[in-house]
Design a protein around this motif. Sequence first.
Motif, PDB file in Angstrom:
ATOM      1  N   PRO A   1       0.801  -1.231   0.000  1.00 19.09           N
ATOM      2  CA  PRO A   1       0.000   0.000   0.000  1.00 19.09           C
ATOM      3  C   PRO A   1       0.836   1.284   0.000  1.00 19.09           C
ATOM      4  O   PRO A   1       0.427   2.282  -0.599  1.00 19.09           O
ATOM      5  N   ASP A   2       2.004   1.271   0.655  1.00 18.42           N
ATOM      6  CA  ASP A   2       2.854   2.465   0.652  1.00 18.42           C
ATOM      7  C   ASP A   2       3.362   2.789  -0.754  1.00 18.42           C
ATOM      8  O   ASP A   2       3.486   3.957  -1.128  1.00 18.42           O
ATOM      9  N   LEU A   3       3.657   1.745  -1.547  1.00 16.24           N
ATOM     10  CA  LEU A   3       4.102   1.967  -2.919  1.00 16.24           C
ATOM     11  C   LEU A   3       2.955   2.525  -3.761  1.00 16.24           C
ATOM     12  O   LEU A   3       3.165   3.415  -4.594  1.00 16.24           O
ATOM     13  N   VAL A   4       1.743   2.054  -3.526  1.00 16.73           N
ATOM     14  CA  VAL A   4       0.578   2.594  -4.234  1.00 16.73           C
ATOM     15  C   VAL A   4       0.384   4.060  -3.867  1.00 16.73           C
ATOM     16  O   VAL A   4       0.120   4.901  -4.743  1.00 16.73           O
ATOM     17  N   ARG A   5       0.525   4.389  -2.583  1.00 10.28           N
ATOM     18  CA  ARG A   5       0.439   5.797  -2.155  1.00 10.28           C
ATOM     19  C   ARG A   5       1.507   6.653  -2.845  1.00 10.28           C
ATOM     20  O   ARG A   5       1.257   7.787  -3.243  1.00 10.28           O
ATOM     21  N   ARG A   6       2.704   6.105  -2.992  1.00 15.05           N
ATOM     22  CA  ARG A   6       3.789   6.832  -3.650  1.00 15.05           C
ATOM     23  C   ARG A   6       3.454   7.078  -5.125  1.00 15.05           C
ATOM     24  O   ARG A   6       3.715   8.149  -5.663  1.00 15.05           O
TER      25      ARG A   6
ATOM     26  N   VAL B   1       0.486   7.427  -6.327  1.00  9.19           N
ATOM     27  CA  VAL B   1      -0.525   8.487  -6.326  1.00  9.19           C
ATOM     28  C   VAL B   1       0.158   9.840  -6.166  1.00  9.19           C
ATOM     29  O   VAL B   1      -0.162  10.804  -6.874  1.00  9.19           O
ATOM     30  N   ALA B   2       1.123   9.930  -5.262  1.00  4.13           N
ATOM     31  CA  ALA B   2       1.838  11.186  -5.040  1.00  4.13           C
ATOM     32  C   ALA B   2       2.621  11.617  -6.278  1.00  4.13           C
ATOM     33  O   ALA B   2       2.733  12.812  -6.569  1.00  4.13           O
ATOM     34  N   LEU B   3       3.156  10.649  -7.032  1.00  8.19           N
ATOM     35  CA  LEU B   3       3.893  10.952  -8.249  1.00  8.19           C
ATOM     36  C   LEU B   3       2.973  11.257  -9.435  1.00  8.19           C
ATOM     37  O   LEU B   3       3.436  11.691 -10.485  1.00  8.19           O
ATOM     38  N   GLY B   4       1.684  10.993  -9.271  1.00  5.80           N
ATOM     39  CA  GLY B   4       0.729  11.248 -10.349  1.00  5.80           C
ATOM     40  C   GLY B   4       0.670  10.147 -11.386  1.00  5.80           C
ATOM     41  O   GLY B   4       0.152  10.353 -12.479  1.00  5.80           O
ATOM     42  N   LEU B   5       1.190   8.973 -11.065  1.00  6.01           N
ATOM     43  CA  LEU B   5       1.178   7.863 -12.018  1.00  6.01           C
ATOM     44  C   LEU B   5      -0.177   7.158 -12.064  1.00  6.01           C
ATOM     45  O   LEU B   5      -0.532   6.570 -13.086  1.00  6.01           O
ATOM     46  N   VAL B   6      -0.908   7.192 -10.973  1.00  2.00           N
ATOM     47  CA  VAL B   6      -2.240   6.583 -10.915  1.00  2.00           C
ATOM     48  C   VAL B   6      -3.177   7.588 -10.253  1.00  2.00           C
ATOM     49  O   VAL B   6      -2.789   8.295  -9.319  1.00  2.00           O
ATOM     50  N   ASP B   7      -4.389   7.672 -10.774  1.00  2.00           N
ATOM     51  CA  ASP B   7      -5.359   8.636 -10.264  1.00  2.00           C
ATOM     52  C   ASP B   7      -6.124   8.050  -9.082  1.00  2.00           C
ATOM     53  O   ASP B   7      -6.491   6.871  -9.088  1.00  2.00           O
ATOM     54  N   ALA B   8      -6.359   8.880  -8.082  1.00  2.00           N
ATOM     55  CA  ALA B   8      -7.129   8.490  -6.909  1.00  2.00           C
ATOM     56  C   ALA B   8      -7.865   9.707  -6.382  1.00  2.00           C
ATOM     57  O   ALA B   8      -7.449  10.849  -6.624  1.00  2.00           O
TER      58      ALA B   8
END
Length: 135
Positions: A56-61, A63-70
């Motif tokens: 989950p921390d990598l998924v959050r990262r 999101v922060a980088l803008g690679l996946v929308d949330a």
Amino acid sequence: MNDPPSGAADFGRAGVGDRPVRTGADVTVSTAVRYALVPVSRLSLATVARRSGLHPDLVRRFVALGLVDAERDAAGRLSFDPTAPAVLARIQRLRSGLCLNYASIGLVLDLLDRISLLEAALRDRGTRRETPPWT
């Protein structure tokens, strides 16, 4: 005063394409809005992490980088589109297959999206090509 009915909160904007598309020197923004006929189910962070096989921390990262929308709900929790695990799998394939860092993966994803749009425009115009698309 103009609050939606109690069940209408689940019906939202689905597939909103507000991502800038570079064309030459100017930037145009697509403002097409599609409304869902059925409630759009959103995925939680834990579900996306489990389905994609990532922490989950990598998924959050991502999101922060803008690679996946949330989106964030009222409590501040992340919620994802149902296509998020596929996007994360694509990111992982680019990272492992091309040995790219995450900043360059964002650029590659934008370029691949642009290529898809251009190929779709060619198909819509009915232009025939002798060579098949590279993808």
